[in-house]
Design a protein around this motif. Structure first.
Motif, PDB file in Angstrom:
ATOM      1  N   ASN A 130      12.484   6.333   6.630  1.00  0.00           N
ATOM      2  CA  ASN A 130      11.500   6.922   5.728  1.00  0.00           C
ATOM      3  C   ASN A 130      10.347   7.509   6.534  1.00  0.00           C
ATOM      4  O   ASN A 130       9.493   6.776   7.028  1.00  0.00           O
ATOM      5  CB  ASN A 130      10.980   5.857   4.757  1.00  0.00           C
ATOM      6  CG  ASN A 130       9.865   6.381   3.868  1.00  0.00           C
ATOM      7  OD1 ASN A 130       9.733   7.586   3.651  1.00  0.00           O
ATOM      8  ND2 ASN A 130       9.045   5.472   3.352  1.00  0.00           N
ATOM      9  N   ILE A 131      10.324   8.820   6.651  1.00  0.00           N
ATOM     10  CA  ILE A 131       9.209   9.463   7.345  1.00  0.00           C
ATOM     11  C   ILE A 131       8.299  10.169   6.342  1.00  0.00           C
ATOM     12  O   ILE A 131       7.573  11.096   6.691  1.00  0.00           O
ATOM     13  CB  ILE A 131       9.703  10.449   8.424  1.00  0.00           C
ATOM     14  CG1 ILE A 131      10.603  11.516   7.821  1.00  0.00           C
ATOM     15  CG2 ILE A 131      10.434   9.710   9.518  1.00  0.00           C
ATOM     16  CD1 ILE A 131      11.030  12.555   8.839  1.00  0.00           C
ATOM     17  N   GLY A 132       8.344   9.680   5.106  1.00  0.00           N
ATOM     18  CA  GLY A 132       7.523  10.275   4.056  1.00  0.00           C
ATOM     19  C   GLY A 132       6.284   9.478   3.728  1.00  0.00           C
ATOM     20  O   GLY A 132       5.688   9.675   2.659  1.00  0.00           O
ATOM     21  N   GLY A 133       5.871   8.577   4.626  1.00  0.00           N
ATOM     22  CA  GLY A 133       4.693   7.763   4.353  1.00  0.00           C
ATOM     23  C   GLY A 133       3.439   8.582   4.125  1.00  0.00           C
ATOM     24  O   GLY A 133       2.568   8.201   3.332  1.00  0.00           O
TER      25      GLY A 133
ATOM     26  N   LEU B 194       3.800   0.175  -0.137  1.00  0.00           N
ATOM     27  CA  LEU B 194       3.048  -0.238   1.050  1.00  0.00           C
ATOM     28  C   LEU B 194       2.256   0.929   1.632  1.00  0.00           C
ATOM     29  O   LEU B 194       1.106   0.759   2.063  1.00  0.00           O
ATOM     30  CB  LEU B 194       4.005  -0.804   2.097  1.00  0.00           C
ATOM     31  CG  LEU B 194       4.553  -2.207   1.811  1.00  0.00           C
ATOM     32  CD1 LEU B 194       5.716  -2.538   2.743  1.00  0.00           C
ATOM     33  CD2 LEU B 194       3.453  -3.252   1.947  1.00  0.00           C
ATOM     34  N   SER B 195       2.846   2.112   1.635  1.00  0.00           N
ATOM     35  CA  SER B 195       2.110   3.289   2.113  1.00  0.00           C
ATOM     36  C   SER B 195       0.876   3.538   1.262  1.00  0.00           C
ATOM     37  O   SER B 195      -0.140   4.043   1.750  1.00  0.00           O
ATOM     38  CB  SER B 195       3.016   4.528   2.083  1.00  0.00           C
ATOM     39  OG  SER B 195       4.074   4.420   3.012  1.00  0.00           O
ATOM     40  N   GLY B 196       0.959   3.181  -0.016  1.00  0.00           N
ATOM     41  CA  GLY B 196      -0.170   3.390  -0.909  1.00  0.00           C
ATOM     42  C   GLY B 196      -1.419   2.640  -0.499  1.00  0.00           C
ATOM     43  O   GLY B 196      -2.540   3.078  -0.789  1.00  0.00           O
ATOM     44  N   PHE B 197      -1.252   1.516   0.192  1.00  0.00           N
ATOM     45  CA  PHE B 197      -2.425   0.747   0.616  1.00  0.00           C
ATOM     46  C   PHE B 197      -3.241   1.485   1.673  1.00  0.00           C
ATOM     47  O   PHE B 197      -4.425   1.195   1.852  1.00  0.00           O
ATOM     48  CB  PHE B 197      -1.992  -0.619   1.139  1.00  0.00           C
ATOM     49  CG  PHE B 197      -1.783  -1.637   0.059  1.00  0.00           C
ATOM     50  CD1 PHE B 197      -2.837  -2.409  -0.402  1.00  0.00           C
ATOM     51  CD2 PHE B 197      -0.532  -1.816  -0.507  1.00  0.00           C
ATOM     52  CE1 PHE B 197      -2.649  -3.346  -1.403  1.00  0.00           C
ATOM     53  CE2 PHE B 197      -0.327  -2.748  -1.508  1.00  0.00           C
ATOM     54  CZ  PHE B 197      -1.387  -3.518  -1.964  1.00  0.00           C
ATOM     55  N   ALA B 198      -2.605   2.413   2.388  1.00  0.00           N
ATOM     56  CA  ALA B 198      -3.372   3.222   3.341  1.00  0.00           C
ATOM     57  C   ALA B 198      -4.408   4.059   2.607  1.00  0.00           C
ATOM     58  O   ALA B 198      -5.515   4.294   3.117  1.00  0.00           O
ATOM     59  CB  ALA B 198      -2.427   4.121   4.142  1.00  0.00           C
ATOM     60  N   ALA B 199      -4.068   4.507   1.396  1.00  0.00           N
ATOM     61  CA  ALA B 199      -5.030   5.257   0.583  1.00  0.00           C
ATOM     62  C   ALA B 199      -6.157   4.352   0.104  1.00  0.00           C
ATOM     63  O   ALA B 199      -7.324   4.767   0.052  1.00  0.00           O
ATOM     64  CB  ALA B 199      -4.313   5.896  -0.608  1.00  0.00           C
ATOM     65  N   ILE B 200      -5.828   3.111  -0.239  1.00  0.00           N
ATOM     66  CA  ILE B 200      -6.854   2.152  -0.656  1.00  0.00           C
ATOM     67  C   ILE B 200      -7.862   1.939   0.469  1.00  0.00           C
ATOM     68  O   ILE B 200      -9.084   1.947   0.261  1.00  0.00           O
ATOM     69  CB  ILE B 200      -6.202   0.810  -1.047  1.00  0.00           C
ATOM     70  CG1 ILE B 200      -5.356   0.970  -2.311  1.00  0.00           C
ATOM     71  CG2 ILE B 200      -7.261  -0.270  -1.240  1.00  0.00           C
ATOM     72  CD1 ILE B 200      -6.146   1.228  -3.560  1.00  0.00           C
ATOM     73  N   ASN B 201      -7.354   1.748   1.673  1.00  0.00           N
ATOM     74  CA  ASN B 201      -8.226   1.504   2.826  1.00  0.00           C
ATOM     75  C   ASN B 201      -9.190   2.660   3.048  1.00  0.00           C
ATOM     76  O   ASN B 201     -10.384   2.454   3.307  1.00  0.00           O
ATOM     77  CB  ASN B 201      -7.363   1.290   4.073  1.00  0.00           C
ATOM     78  CG  ASN B 201      -8.182   1.007   5.314  1.00  0.00           C
ATOM     79  OD1 ASN B 201      -9.037   0.132   5.325  1.00  0.00           O
ATOM     80  ND2 ASN B 201      -7.927   1.765   6.374  1.00  0.00           N
ATOM     81  N   GLU B 202      -8.693   3.870   2.936  1.00  0.00           N
ATOM     82  CA  GLU B 202      -9.509   5.047   3.231  1.00  0.00           C
ATOM     83  C   GLU B 202     -10.440   5.410   2.077  1.00  0.00           C
ATOM     84  O   GLU B 202     -11.639   5.638   2.280  1.00  0.00           O
ATOM     85  CB  GLU B 202      -8.593   6.234   3.549  1.00  0.00           C
ATOM     86  CG  GLU B 202      -9.322   7.494   3.961  1.00  0.00           C
ATOM     87  CD  GLU B 202      -9.993   7.395   5.314  1.00  0.00           C
ATOM     88  OE1 GLU B 202     -11.013   8.089   5.528  1.00  0.00           O
ATOM     89  OE2 GLU B 202      -9.510   6.616   6.153  1.00  0.00           O
ATOM     90  N   LEU B 203      -9.907   5.463   0.865  1.00  0.00           N
ATOM     91  CA  LEU B 203     -10.688   5.982  -0.262  1.00  0.00           C
ATOM     92  C   LEU B 203     -11.663   4.958  -0.835  1.00  0.00           C
ATOM     93  O   LEU B 203     -12.811   5.291  -1.138  1.00  0.00           O
ATOM     94  CB  LEU B 203      -9.745   6.471  -1.365  1.00  0.00           C
ATOM     95  CG  LEU B 203      -8.803   7.621  -0.991  1.00  0.00           C
ATOM     96  CD1 LEU B 203      -7.960   8.023  -2.186  1.00  0.00           C
ATOM     97  CD2 LEU B 203      -9.585   8.815  -0.465  1.00  0.00           C
TER      98      LEU B 203
ATOM     99  N   VAL C 186      -1.912   9.173   9.079  1.00  0.00           N
ATOM    100  CA  VAL C 186      -1.625   7.738   9.146  1.00  0.00           C
ATOM    101  C   VAL C 186      -0.153   7.444   8.864  1.00  0.00           C
ATOM    102  O   VAL C 186       0.421   6.503   9.426  1.00  0.00           O
ATOM    103  CB  VAL C 186      -2.542   6.969   8.165  1.00  0.00           C
ATOM    104  CG1 VAL C 186      -2.226   7.323   6.717  1.00  0.00           C
ATOM    105  CG2 VAL C 186      -2.441   5.474   8.374  1.00  0.00           C
ATOM    106  N   GLY C 187       0.482   8.255   8.027  1.00  0.00           N
ATOM    107  CA  GLY C 187       1.891   8.031   7.729  1.00  0.00           C
ATOM    108  C   GLY C 187       2.793   8.304   8.916  1.00  0.00           C
ATOM    109  O   GLY C 187       3.783   7.594   9.139  1.00  0.00           O
ATOM    110  N   PHE C 188       2.454   9.311   9.696  1.00  0.00           N
ATOM    111  CA  PHE C 188       3.274   9.642  10.862  1.00  0.00           C
ATOM    112  C   PHE C 188       3.071   8.629  11.988  1.00  0.00           C
ATOM    113  O   PHE C 188       4.020   8.267  12.678  1.00  0.00           O
ATOM    114  CB  PHE C 188       2.947  11.055  11.343  1.00  0.00           C
ATOM    115  CG  PHE C 188       3.277  12.122  10.340  1.00  0.00           C
ATOM    116  CD1 PHE C 188       4.583  12.309   9.911  1.00  0.00           C
ATOM    117  CD2 PHE C 188       2.294  12.932   9.804  1.00  0.00           C
ATOM    118  CE1 PHE C 188       4.907  13.286   8.981  1.00  0.00           C
ATOM    119  CE2 PHE C 188       2.598  13.910   8.871  1.00  0.00           C
ATOM    120  CZ  PHE C 188       3.908  14.084   8.453  1.00  0.00           C
TER     121      PHE C 188
END
Length: 340
Positions: A58-61, A237-246, A261-263
């Motif tokens: 999965n490289i769509g993070g 799980l990738s969604g939590f990266a948005a939580i951290n930033e926003l 961050v996804g890459f």
């Protein structure tokens, strides 16, 4: 190799290394920023690792984090002046997980039901997500009167407390950094990931599908369901990266909030061997490179952001791609010691 390139552009490699390390770990502020970047990398690393255990790359993070950010933004803009933090923040987390999982569901379904290659579909969905966000922010979510493609600032009811604020409440003084309680969530997610993948029935099914899909099907495992669910968990799980930033840092949506961050999560998972402990360590490495690289480029303008990316690439090359070059030699040394 990195030192040689640094020397070729006229800079002292040892001095640059000192600046890099001190910028990332030499002060409380530097450590705070390093751990902030590490948080996002942990989540996207876990996302890649989840799919990888099912035999999926999965490289769509990046795109999944984008859509998670959209979910967070819609909830915040609708309720940040009406709901209390104890209700709004969990609702935002659920929205991030739901939107991220939904965006990952489509490539997962296409892989499981139609045989579409997961790498191709997730790459395409990254571009679709970016284009969709560009349109929505530019035409519907942009702050009134603003020339920048960004939303209005989120209400404080949606802000996740920063670590230095929590520490201040306990009488501990820490430098002001964007490091927030999402970091604690990341560590908890690593523990849950370990239990889920190695100590649960679904985790066994996940790893079985990843090792041998035909054997898994022969054993009665629903392969399609496992693949789709693995992608949904990965997207959540990738969604939590948005939580951290926003919710933890910028408190507003803009078109570049993911910052790759996804890459980076792909490299984090591969270097961490898809194990939570390894992911934490490799995320810390890349978090340090990100923060230290920013400090280094400030002190040494000739060393640009592209140079830092080049350094990251060399680390991936020598720690990952050349693993099999050194492994036989090292294994041979241990074998000779055992024979003696």
């Amino acid at each position: 190799m990195t030192g040689f390139v640094t020397w070729m552009i006229g800079e002292d490699p040892w001095e640059c290394l000192q600046l890099l390390v001190s910028g990332a770990f030499g002060s409380g502020e530097g450590i705070g920023y390093t751990l902030f970047y590490t948080t996002g990398f942990i989540f996207t690393g876990l996302a890649v690792a989840t799919a990888f255990h099912a035999g999926l790359f999965n490289i769509g993070g990046e795109g999944q984090a984008y859509l998670a950010g959209l979910g967070v933004t819609l909830v915040v803009l609708a309720f940040d002046h009406t709901l209390p933090p104890i209700v709004l923040v969990p609702l935002c987390i659920l929205a991030a997980m739901g939107f991220g999982a939904a965006w990952a569901f489509i490539p997962g379904w296409l892989q499981a039901k139609r045989g579409s290659h997961i790498v191709v579909t997730t790459i395409m969905f990254n571009f679709i997500a970016y284009s969709l966000m560009l349109y929505l922010i530019g035409h519907h979510l942009i702050e009134a009167g603003s020339q920048n493609p960004t939303t209005r600032e989120f209400g404080q009811a949606s802000w996740i407390p920063a670590i230095h604020q929590v520490a201040a409440g306990m009488g501990i003084s820490l430098p002001s950094t964007p490091l927030n309680l999402t970091f604690v969530m990341a560590l908890l997610a690593c523990g849950l990931f370990y239990l889920l993948v190695w100590h649960s029935r679904w985790g066994f099914q996940l790893r079985t599908v990843g090792v041998n899909e035909s054997a898994a099907r022969y054993a009665g495992i629903n392969v399609s369901k496992t693949i789709i669910l693995a992608m949904c968990v990965s997207g959540a799980l990738s969604g939590f990266a948005a939580i951290n930033e926003l919710l933890g840092s910028t408190h507003r949506m803009n078109v570049s909030f993911t910052n790759g961050v996804g890459f980076v999560g792909i490299a984090v998972a591969l270097m961490g061997r898809n194990h939570p402990v390894g992911i934490i360590l490799s995320a810390l490495l890349f978090g340090g490179l990100t923060q230290g690289g920013l400090e280094l480029s400030f002190e040494k303008p000739v060393i640009t952001r592209e140079m830092i990316i080049f350094i990251q690439g060399l680390i991936i090359l020598f720690c990952g791609a050349l693993e099999n070059l050194f492994e036989p030699f090292i294994a041979g040394l241990f074998k000779r010691k055992e024979d003696k």
